[in-house]
Design an enzyme around this catalytic site. Structure first.
Site, PDB file in Angstrom:
ATOM      1  N   TYR A 168      26.806  -5.794  19.628  1.00  0.00           N
ATOM      2  CA  TYR A 168      25.375  -5.494  19.454  1.00  0.00           C
ATOM      3  C   TYR A 168      25.049  -5.286  17.973  1.00  0.00           C
ATOM      4  O   TYR A 168      24.030  -5.769  17.479  1.00  0.00           O
ATOM      5  CB  TYR A 168      24.985  -4.261  20.279  1.00  0.00           C
ATOM      6  N   ALA A 169      25.948  -4.570  17.276  1.00  0.00           N
ATOM      7  CA  ALA A 169      25.717  -4.294  15.849  1.00  0.00           C
ATOM      8  C   ALA A 169      25.516  -5.584  15.057  1.00  0.00           C
ATOM      9  O   ALA A 169      24.663  -5.659  14.176  1.00  0.00           O
ATOM     10  CB  ALA A 169      26.874  -3.495  15.266  1.00  0.00           C
ATOM     11  N   SER A 196      23.509 -10.201   3.999  1.00  0.00           N
ATOM     12  CA  SER A 196      22.166  -9.684   4.259  1.00  0.00           C
ATOM     13  C   SER A 196      21.147 -10.184   3.236  1.00  0.00           C
ATOM     14  O   SER A 196      21.402 -10.160   2.031  1.00  0.00           O
ATOM     15  CB  SER A 196      22.171  -8.157   4.223  1.00  0.00           C
ATOM     16  N   HIS A 222      18.747  -8.611   2.412  1.00  0.00           N
ATOM     17  CA  HIS A 222      18.360  -7.450   1.603  1.00  0.00           C
ATOM     18  C   HIS A 222      19.191  -7.400   0.307  1.00  0.00           C
ATOM     19  O   HIS A 222      18.706  -6.942  -0.714  1.00  0.00           O
ATOM     20  CB  HIS A 222      18.523  -6.158   2.402  1.00  0.00           C
ATOM     21  N   ASP A 272      11.724  -4.671   4.855  1.00  0.00           N
ATOM     22  CA  ASP A 272      11.336  -4.256   6.195  1.00  0.00           C
ATOM     23  C   ASP A 272      10.030  -3.485   6.054  1.00  0.00           C
ATOM     24  O   ASP A 272       9.936  -2.554   5.268  1.00  0.00           O
ATOM     25  CB  ASP A 272      12.411  -3.356   6.803  1.00  0.00           C
ATOM     26  N   GLU A 299      12.946  -9.526  14.893  1.00  0.00           N
ATOM     27  CA  GLU A 299      12.633  -8.434  13.966  1.00  0.00           C
ATOM     28  C   GLU A 299      11.261  -8.686  13.348  1.00  0.00           C
ATOM     29  O   GLU A 299      11.166  -9.244  12.258  1.00  0.00           O
ATOM     30  CB  GLU A 299      13.676  -8.343  12.842  1.00  0.00           C
ATOM     31  N   HIS A 354      10.807  -7.639   9.537  1.00  0.00           N
ATOM     32  CA  HIS A 354      11.609  -8.144   8.412  1.00  0.00           C
ATOM     33  C   HIS A 354      10.935  -9.382   7.810  1.00  0.00           C
ATOM     34  O   HIS A 354      10.834 -10.418   8.451  1.00  0.00           O
ATOM     35  CB  HIS A 354      13.021  -8.463   8.904  1.00  0.00           C
TER      36      HIS A 354
HETATM   37 ZN   LIG Z   1      15.497  -6.251   7.268  1.00  0.00          ZN
END
Ligand SMILES: [Zn+2]
Length: 238
Positions: free
Chosen positions: A119-120, A130, A132, A139, A188, A191
């Site tokens: 799930y992570a 990422s 990010h 976000d 998401e 994001h």
């Molecule tokens: Zn994000």
């Protein structure tokens, strides 16, 4: 005379459509090639920086939030505010979505401890993959509703605003609903990724993920034998 005129016209029309076909073919050949480059820090595809499960970054890549993205975000925030909508960036104040490799590692491990690996990995990127860390993603939360990041965000005014207008400022909602199999991440709505106005406008118009748009994964179903690269229709080689 009249008959001959018609014939000439037919020939002319034929020549014109031939030349259109030829030009179209050349354009296709040039842009259907996917250009992947790596500058020892991150990958670019057709000039656009990419970070996903397939294309990772160097641990040492530490650019901070992209300045052009920040300027565009401030413009978008101002436009939203004029409509009474408050956009707010989640995370370390002043970081504007930026996370270093080390921060991402900490976050990712936390999620693994909480939810387990499977799930992570759907809700959090492995360190080095990422957006990010790329400094080109944020976000967003609704400033009048300080709830945590969850899909209920899509019902807020802030979510509607970024979904409908983000492309005007160069942003796309990166992980779309129903596209989990392509992006590798769950939906998401909060994001956003900065890709610049030209790309964002095309991506929004086509309703595709960045992977589909670049032609690197999960090609959107078109007619048999076709796919798109950078908004250009291409044909599979057989
Ligand atoms: Zn994000």
């Amino acid at each position: 005379m009249k008959k001959r005129g018609m014939k000439m016209k037919r020939i002319l029309v034929g020549l014109i459509s031939l030349s259109v076909l030829a030009t179209g073919h050349e354009a296709e050949a040039a842009s259907c090639k996917i250009n992947v480059s790596y500058n020892k820090q991150f990958y670019k595809i057709d000039g656009l920086p990419i970070a996903n499960k397939q294309y990772g970054m160097a641990r040492s890549y530490n650019p901070g939030a992209n300045k052009t993205m920040l300027q565009s975000y401030q413009q978008m925030k101002k436009a939203a505010l004029k409509k009474g909508i408050v956009l707010d960036v989640v995370g370390t104040p002043g970081a504007y979505g930026y996370r270093s490799y080390a921060t991402q590692k900490q976050l990712y491990n936390q999620y693994i401890n909480l939810y387990g690996f499977s799930y992570a990995s759907k809700i959090s990127a492995k360190p080095g993959t990422s957006e990010h860390q790329l400094g080109l993603a944020m976000d967003i939360r609704d400033g009048t509703n300080f709830g945590t990041l969850n899909t209920a965000f899509e019902y807020t005014a802030a979510s509607k605003f970024i979904h409908e207008n983000g492309q005007r400022y160069g942003f796309i909602v990166r992980y779309l609903k129903g596209k989990e199999a392509i992006t590798g991440f769950m939906y998401e709505p909060w994001h956003i990724r900065y890709v610049g106005v030209t790309h964002a406008t095309r991506i929004k118009k086509e309703n595709v993920t960045l992977e589909e748009y670049l032609g690197i994964a999960g090609r959107k179903k078109l007619s048999v034998g076709q796919y798109k690269v950078n908004g250009t229709l291409c044909k599979y080689k057989r």
